[in-house]
Design an enzyme around this catalytic site. Sequence first.
Site, mmCIF file in Angstrom:
data_model
loop_
_atom_site.group_PDB
_atom_site.id
_atom_site.type_symbol
_atom_site.label_atom_id
_atom_site.label_comp_id
_atom_site.label_asym_id
_atom_site.label_seq_id
_atom_site.Cartn_x
_atom_site.Cartn_y
_atom_site.Cartn_z
ATOM 1 N N HIS A 107 0.856 -1.189 0.000
ATOM 2 C CA HIS A 107 0.000 0.000 0.000
ATOM 3 C C HIS A 107 0.898 1.248 0.000
ATOM 4 O O HIS A 107 1.867 1.301 0.757
ATOM 5 C CB HIS A 107 -0.913 -0.006 1.231
ATOM 6 C CG HIS A 107 -1.782 1.202 1.282
ATOM 7 N ND1 HIS A 107 -2.900 1.337 0.481
ATOM 8 C CD2 HIS A 107 -1.691 2.352 2.001
ATOM 9 C CE1 HIS A 107 -3.464 2.513 0.722
ATOM 10 N NE2 HIS A 107 -2.750 3.143 1.629
ATOM 11 N N VAL A 142 -9.775 -3.281 5.253
ATOM 12 C CA VAL A 142 -8.911 -2.732 4.206
ATOM 13 C C VAL A 142 -7.656 -2.059 4.798
ATOM 14 O O VAL A 142 -7.759 -1.248 5.728
ATOM 15 C CB VAL A 142 -9.705 -1.694 3.362
ATOM 16 C CG1 VAL A 142 -8.808 -1.027 2.330
ATOM 17 C CG2 VAL A 142 -10.877 -2.380 2.688
HETATM 18 C C1 GAR Z 1 1.805 0.730 -6.019
HETATM 19 O O1 GAR Z 1 2.309 1.997 -5.737
HETATM 20 C C2 GAR Z 1 1.102 0.156 -4.803
HETATM 21 O O2 GAR Z 1 1.609 0.639 -3.587
HETATM 22 C C3 GAR Z 1 -0.318 0.619 -5.016
HETATM 23 O O3 GAR Z 1 -0.529 0.543 -6.404
HETATM 24 C C4 GAR Z 1 0.693 0.800 -7.076
HETATM 25 C C5 GAR Z 1 0.871 -0.226 -8.157
HETATM 26 O O4 GAR Z 1 1.932 0.103 -8.982
HETATM 27 N N1 GAR Z 1 -1.235 -0.205 -4.315
HETATM 28 C C6 GAR Z 1 -2.437 0.200 -3.935
HETATM 29 O O5 GAR Z 1 -2.835 1.341 -4.137
HETATM 30 C C7 GAR Z 1 -3.269 -0.838 -3.222
HETATM 31 N N2 GAR Z 1 -4.329 -0.233 -2.538
HETATM 32 P P1 GAR Z 1 2.438 -0.883 -10.121
HETATM 33 O O6 GAR Z 1 1.212 -1.361 -10.871
HETATM 34 O O7 GAR Z 1 3.342 -0.050 -10.973
HETATM 35 O O8 GAR Z 1 3.129 -2.015 -9.459
#
Ligand code: GAR
Length: 210
Positions: A107, A142
């Site tokens: 996250h 969550v």
């Molecule tokens: C990441 O920054 C992760 O922390 C976030 O989505 C991004 C995915 O990046 N996760 C969330 O927001 C989960 N709630 P990526 O697709 O480039 O790996």
Amino acid sequence: MKKIKTAIFLSGEETNFKSIYDTCLEKNCPFEIEIVISDRRCKGYDLSKSLNKKTYIFENCEKITFEKKTNMVLKQNQIDLICLAGFMKILSEDFVKKWNKKILNIHPSILPLFPGLNTYKKVIQYGMKIHGSTVHIVNSKVDSGPIIAQSAITIDDLDNEISIEKKLKKSEHYLYPIAIKKYVIKTFFKNNKNSLKIEKNKYSNIIYSI
Ligand code: GAR
């Protein structure tokens, strides 16, 4: 050494998936990506296909159908661990219970600060001077399961949402693979204490706790 079979769930870009994939190429990596599951056509899906990974897409379906199909392929492929990498569906309590302590998530905030969406916006609004990411075990609430590892970055006056995201993702690409390794070693290879020490030294620029 038996490698822990991992499933990656994704919905968007692919940068964390790619960093996990690269880590799996290391000789002594204790886990491997067995399958990739996506809930939509996205960059991560395309990358997985191009890397010849077993890739599944279950799109435009109710959560209950998504989880039914997903459970089937997880079972077929004898998956031990699920890693959410930018996966934007909230999994049901039943699913999480079934995979108790076997689902990890990353996250983009130092939890318990800023759970949910729009973290970069909130970070700017509050004038935060540091920010970070958290890898945690998924539970029924969550962004609130037990924390495995965290990283921190500094925020400058000139930063905006885009530059913060860019910096943060860079740190995530170290954080997530090392957190998965640590969790796998701790959970599945309880006696392998040496590898934990090596990893800690190698990634000493990351603030984390386990
Ligand atoms: C990441 O920054 C992760 O922390 C976030 O989505 C991004 C995915 O990046 N996760 C969330 O927001 C989960 N709630 P990526 O697709 O480039 O790996």
